[in-house]
Scaffold this motif. Structure first.
Motif, PDB file in Angstrom:
ATOM      1  N   LYS A   1      -4.647   5.554  -1.651  1.00 14.68           N
ATOM      2  CA  LYS A   1      -5.079   6.724  -2.416  1.00 14.68           C
ATOM      3  C   LYS A   1      -6.534   7.024  -2.061  1.00 14.68           C
ATOM      4  O   LYS A   1      -7.210   6.203  -1.434  1.00 14.68           O
ATOM      5  N   GLU A   2      -6.996   8.194  -2.468  1.00 16.31           N
ATOM      6  CA  GLU A   2      -8.367   8.584  -2.136  1.00 16.31           C
ATOM      7  C   GLU A   2      -9.378   7.606  -2.732  1.00 16.31           C
ATOM      8  O   GLU A   2     -10.383   7.279  -2.107  1.00 16.31           O
ATOM      9  N   SER A   3      -9.098   7.115  -3.936  1.00 17.00           N
ATOM     10  CA  SER A   3     -10.026   6.165  -4.560  1.00 17.00           C
ATOM     11  C   SER A   3     -10.136   4.872  -3.753  1.00 17.00           C
ATOM     12  O   SER A   3     -11.203   4.255  -3.694  1.00 17.00           O
ATOM     13  N   ASP A   4      -9.043   4.474  -3.109  1.00 17.24           N
ATOM     14  CA  ASP A   4      -9.073   3.271  -2.279  1.00 17.24           C
ATOM     15  C   ASP A   4      -9.987   3.462  -1.074  1.00 17.24           C
ATOM     16  O   ASP A   4     -10.772   2.572  -0.715  1.00 17.24           O
ATOM     17  N   LEU A   5      -9.898   4.637  -0.453  1.00 15.28           N
ATOM     18  CA  LEU A   5     -10.727   4.925   0.714  1.00 15.28           C
ATOM     19  C   LEU A   5     -12.195   5.084   0.318  1.00 15.28           C
ATOM     20  O   LEU A   5     -13.087   4.760   1.092  1.00 15.28           O
ATOM     21  N   VAL A   6     -12.434   5.589  -0.895  1.00 11.19           N
ATOM     22  CA  VAL A   6     -13.814   5.689  -1.384  1.00 11.19           C
ATOM     23  C   VAL A   6     -14.421   4.298  -1.522  1.00 11.19           C
ATOM     24  O   VAL A   6     -15.551   4.039  -1.101  1.00 11.19           O
ATOM     25  N   MET A   7     -13.660   3.382  -2.109  1.00  9.00           N
ATOM     26  CA  MET A   7     -14.137   2.019  -2.277  1.00  9.00           C
ATOM     27  C   MET A   7     -14.333   1.318  -0.937  1.00  9.00           C
ATOM     28  O   MET A   7     -15.164   0.425  -0.801  1.00  9.00           O
ATOM     29  N   ALA A   8     -13.591   1.763   0.087  1.00  7.33           N
ATOM     30  CA  ALA A   8     -13.732   1.176   1.426  1.00  7.33           C
ATOM     31  C   ALA A   8     -14.922   1.756   2.172  1.00  7.33           C
ATOM     32  O   ALA A   8     -15.208   1.338   3.300  1.00  7.33           O
ATOM     33  N   GLY A   9     -15.615   2.739   1.562  1.00  8.74           N
ATOM     34  CA  GLY A   9     -16.808   3.307   2.180  1.00  8.74           C
ATOM     35  C   GLY A   9     -16.531   4.356   3.224  1.00  8.74           C
ATOM     36  O   GLY A   9     -17.346   4.590   4.116  1.00  8.74           O
TER      37      GLY A   9
ATOM     38  N   LEU B   1      -8.587  13.529   6.380  1.00  6.52           N
ATOM     39  CA  LEU B   1      -7.737  13.425   7.569  1.00  6.52           C
ATOM     40  C   LEU B   1      -6.756  12.269   7.460  1.00  6.52           C
ATOM     41  O   LEU B   1      -5.580  12.398   7.832  1.00  6.52           O
ATOM     42  N   ILE B   2      -7.233  11.136   6.958  1.00  6.56           N
ATOM     43  CA  ILE B   2      -6.378   9.956   6.843  1.00  6.56           C
ATOM     44  C   ILE B   2      -5.245  10.198   5.851  1.00  6.56           C
ATOM     45  O   ILE B   2      -4.069   9.910   6.128  1.00  6.56           O
ATOM     46  N   LEU B   3      -5.566  10.734   4.686  1.00  7.98           N
ATOM     47  CA  LEU B   3      -4.543  10.983   3.671  1.00  7.98           C
ATOM     48  C   LEU B   3      -3.539  12.033   4.134  1.00  7.98           C
ATOM     49  O   LEU B   3      -2.334  11.930   3.858  1.00  7.98           O
ATOM     50  N   ASN B   4      -4.016  13.049   4.838  1.00  4.94           N
ATOM     51  CA  ASN B   4      -3.118  14.070   5.369  1.00  4.94           C
ATOM     52  C   ASN B   4      -2.173  13.476   6.403  1.00  4.94           C
ATOM     53  O   ASN B   4      -0.977  13.811   6.453  1.00  4.94           O
ATOM     54  N   HIS B   5      -2.693  12.566   7.233  1.00  2.00           N
ATOM     55  CA  HIS B   5      -1.860  11.907   8.244  1.00  2.00           C
ATOM     56  C   HIS B   5      -0.779  11.066   7.570  1.00  2.00           C
ATOM     57  O   HIS B   5       0.386  11.080   7.998  1.00  2.00           O
ATOM     58  N   ILE B   6      -1.152  10.337   6.528  1.00  2.00           N
ATOM     59  CA  ILE B   6      -0.192   9.484   5.832  1.00  2.00           C
ATOM     60  C   ILE B   6       0.911  10.315   5.187  1.00  2.00           C
ATOM     61  O   ILE B   6       2.092   9.942   5.202  1.00  2.00           O
ATOM     62  N   LYS B   7       0.553  11.475   4.641  1.00  2.00           N
ATOM     63  CA  LYS B   7       1.547  12.340   3.996  1.00  2.00           C
ATOM     64  C   LYS B   7       2.530  12.928   4.992  1.00  2.00           C
ATOM     65  O   LYS B   7       3.681  13.213   4.661  1.00  2.00           O
ATOM     66  N   ARG B   8       2.074  13.123   6.255  1.00  2.00           N
ATOM     67  CA  ARG B   8       2.905  13.783   7.255  1.00  2.00           C
ATOM     68  C   ARG B   8       3.662  12.808   8.155  1.00  2.00           C
ATOM     69  O   ARG B   8       4.561  13.220   8.886  1.00  2.00           O
ATOM     70  N   ASP B   9       3.294  11.527   8.119  1.00  2.00           N
ATOM     71  CA  ASP B   9       3.947  10.545   8.986  1.00  2.00           C
ATOM     72  C   ASP B   9       5.348  10.251   8.448  1.00  2.00           C
ATOM     73  O   ASP B   9       5.494   9.739   7.340  1.00  2.00           O
ATOM     74  N   PRO B  10       6.405  10.547   9.205  1.00  2.00           N
ATOM     75  CA  PRO B  10       7.772  10.361   8.689  1.00  2.00           C
ATOM     76  C   PRO B  10       8.090   8.901   8.375  1.00  2.00           C
ATOM     77  O   PRO B  10       8.801   8.618   7.408  1.00  2.00           O
ATOM     78  N   ASP B  11       7.594   7.976   9.177  1.00  2.00           N
ATOM     79  CA  ASP B  11       7.859   6.560   8.924  1.00  2.00           C
ATOM     80  C   ASP B  11       7.208   6.109   7.621  1.00  2.00           C
ATOM     81  O   ASP B  11       7.793   5.340   6.851  1.00  2.00           O
ATOM     82  N   LEU B  12       5.985   6.575   7.374  1.00  2.00           N
ATOM     83  CA  LEU B  12       5.298   6.211   6.134  1.00  2.00           C
ATOM     84  C   LEU B  12       5.946   6.860   4.929  1.00  2.00           C
ATOM     85  O   LEU B  12       5.978   6.284   3.838  1.00  2.00           O
ATOM     86  N   ILE B  13       6.451   8.074   5.106  1.00  2.00           N
ATOM     87  CA  ILE B  13       7.138   8.761   4.002  1.00  2.00           C
ATOM     88  C   ILE B  13       8.376   7.973   3.589  1.00  2.00           C
ATOM     89  O   ILE B  13       8.670   7.813   2.394  1.00  2.00           O
ATOM     90  N   LYS B  14       9.110   7.453   4.588  1.00  2.00           N
ATOM     91  CA  LYS B  14      10.290   6.653   4.272  1.00  2.00           C
ATOM     92  C   LYS B  14       9.902   5.391   3.515  1.00  2.00           C
ATOM     93  O   LYS B  14      10.575   4.965   2.585  1.00  2.00           O
ATOM     94  N   THR B  15       8.778   4.787   3.916  1.00  2.00           N
ATOM     95  CA  THR B  15       8.322   3.571   3.252  1.00  2.00           C
ATOM     96  C   THR B  15       7.919   3.863   1.819  1.00  2.00           C
ATOM     97  O   THR B  15       8.176   3.074   0.901  1.00  2.00           O
ATOM     98  N   GLN B  16       7.275   5.019   1.596  1.00  2.00           N
ATOM     99  CA  GLN B  16       6.860   5.385   0.242  1.00  2.00           C
ATOM    100  C   GLN B  16       8.060   5.609  -0.673  1.00  2.00           C
ATOM    101  O   GLN B  16       8.045   5.280  -1.848  1.00  2.00           O
ATOM    102  N   GLY B  17       9.136   6.156  -0.093  1.00  2.00           N
ATOM    103  CA  GLY B  17      10.293   6.463  -0.916  1.00  2.00           C
ATOM    104  C   GLY B  17      11.185   5.280  -1.176  1.00  2.00           C
ATOM    105  O   GLY B  17      12.054   5.341  -2.048  1.00  2.00           O
TER     106      GLY B  17
END
Length: 247
Positions: free
Chosen positions: A214-222, A230-246
């Motif tokens: 989540k965005e808060s995780d990336l904020v804490m990572a600096g 860009l990172i969050l948008n990539h994760i939302k559009r990656d089909p393999d990651l979408i399958k993992t989320q579901g």
């Protein structure tokens, strides 16, 4: 002395070519091409990636076969196992191409399927497959299955032992760290955000955590706002990651 005095003509000397500089430039260019190719491959489905890697390794094998054929024909055949790799250059190019192409394809497929894990088991399986196929292709049209299996087992044992020795000798970079961030490293490379790889490693944002980010995780990572987007948008559009989320 002829040509002396004020009438003498001094010809400009050609600048010496700096071989080391040329080699460095070529090496840098090759590195950029290789990095671009790897970035493209990372974005492709498993089958496309496997085919691309197989073609690349097959080309390397063909070059090796051509060089070996030239060397074998120019040297005494008693010192080189010429016939075992094919009696003509064309056969040697084919055999070495199959050997390298199969090895690269199996390693790439297993690494992708197993989440970037590249261990002795993967190397042994790839070596067995490449050895088996090499023996089969080398003895067309009448290959021997027992000989192919024996060759595959020999390749698997040799490659497995060699990989174990290399892993143990390279204690400065544990293989666990390298395999945990394969997908994250590929994503950052595609987005041009390689500078934030250390942020992922420092905060243990491994490949397994990517679907949960989540965005808060990336904020804490600096990681700043722009790269976060860009990172969050990539994760939302990656089909393999979408399958993992579901799942």
């Amino acid at each position: 002395m002829e040509g002396g005095g004020s009438g003498s003509v001094v010809l400009p000397l050609k600048k010496n070519i700096n071989i080391k500089s040329v080699y460095t430039q070529l090496q840098t260019k090759w590195g950029e091409l290789e990095k671009g190719f790897q970035g493209w491959v990372c974005k492709q489905p498993v089958l496309v990636e496997t085919a691309a890697v197989a073609a690349t390794y097959a080309l390397q094998g063909a070059v090796v076969g051509l060089l070996y054929g030239s060397l074998a024909q120019s040297a005494a055949n008693s010192y080189l196992p010429f016939e075992e790799f094919g009696k003509t250059r064309l056969l040697q190019v084919r055999n070495f191409s199959v050997l390298r192409g199969t090895d690269g394809a199996v390693i790439s497929a297993m690494r992708r399927i197993r989440g970037g894990k590249d261990d002795t088991k993967a190397r042994a399986v790839a070596a067995f497959t490449s050895g088996f196929m090499f023996q089969v292709v080398s003895n067309i049209p009448s290959p021997s299955t027992p000989e192919a299996i024996a060759t595959g087992l020999l390749f698997a044992v040799c490659h497995g032992l060699a990989h174990e020795v290399l892993v143990r000798s390279n204690s400065s970079q544990p293989p666990v760290e390298n395999t945990c961030y394969t997908r994250a490293r590929c994503m950052l490379s595609n987005l041009g955000l390689q500078n934030y790889e250390n942020n992922f490693k420092k905060n243990q944002l491994t490949d397994n955590t990517m679907p949960l980010l989540k965005e808060s995780d990336l904020v804490m990572a600096g990681i700043p706002l722009g790269p976060r987007t860009l990172i969050l948008n990539h994760i939302k559009r990656d089909p393999d990651l979408i399958k993992t989320q579901g799942s």
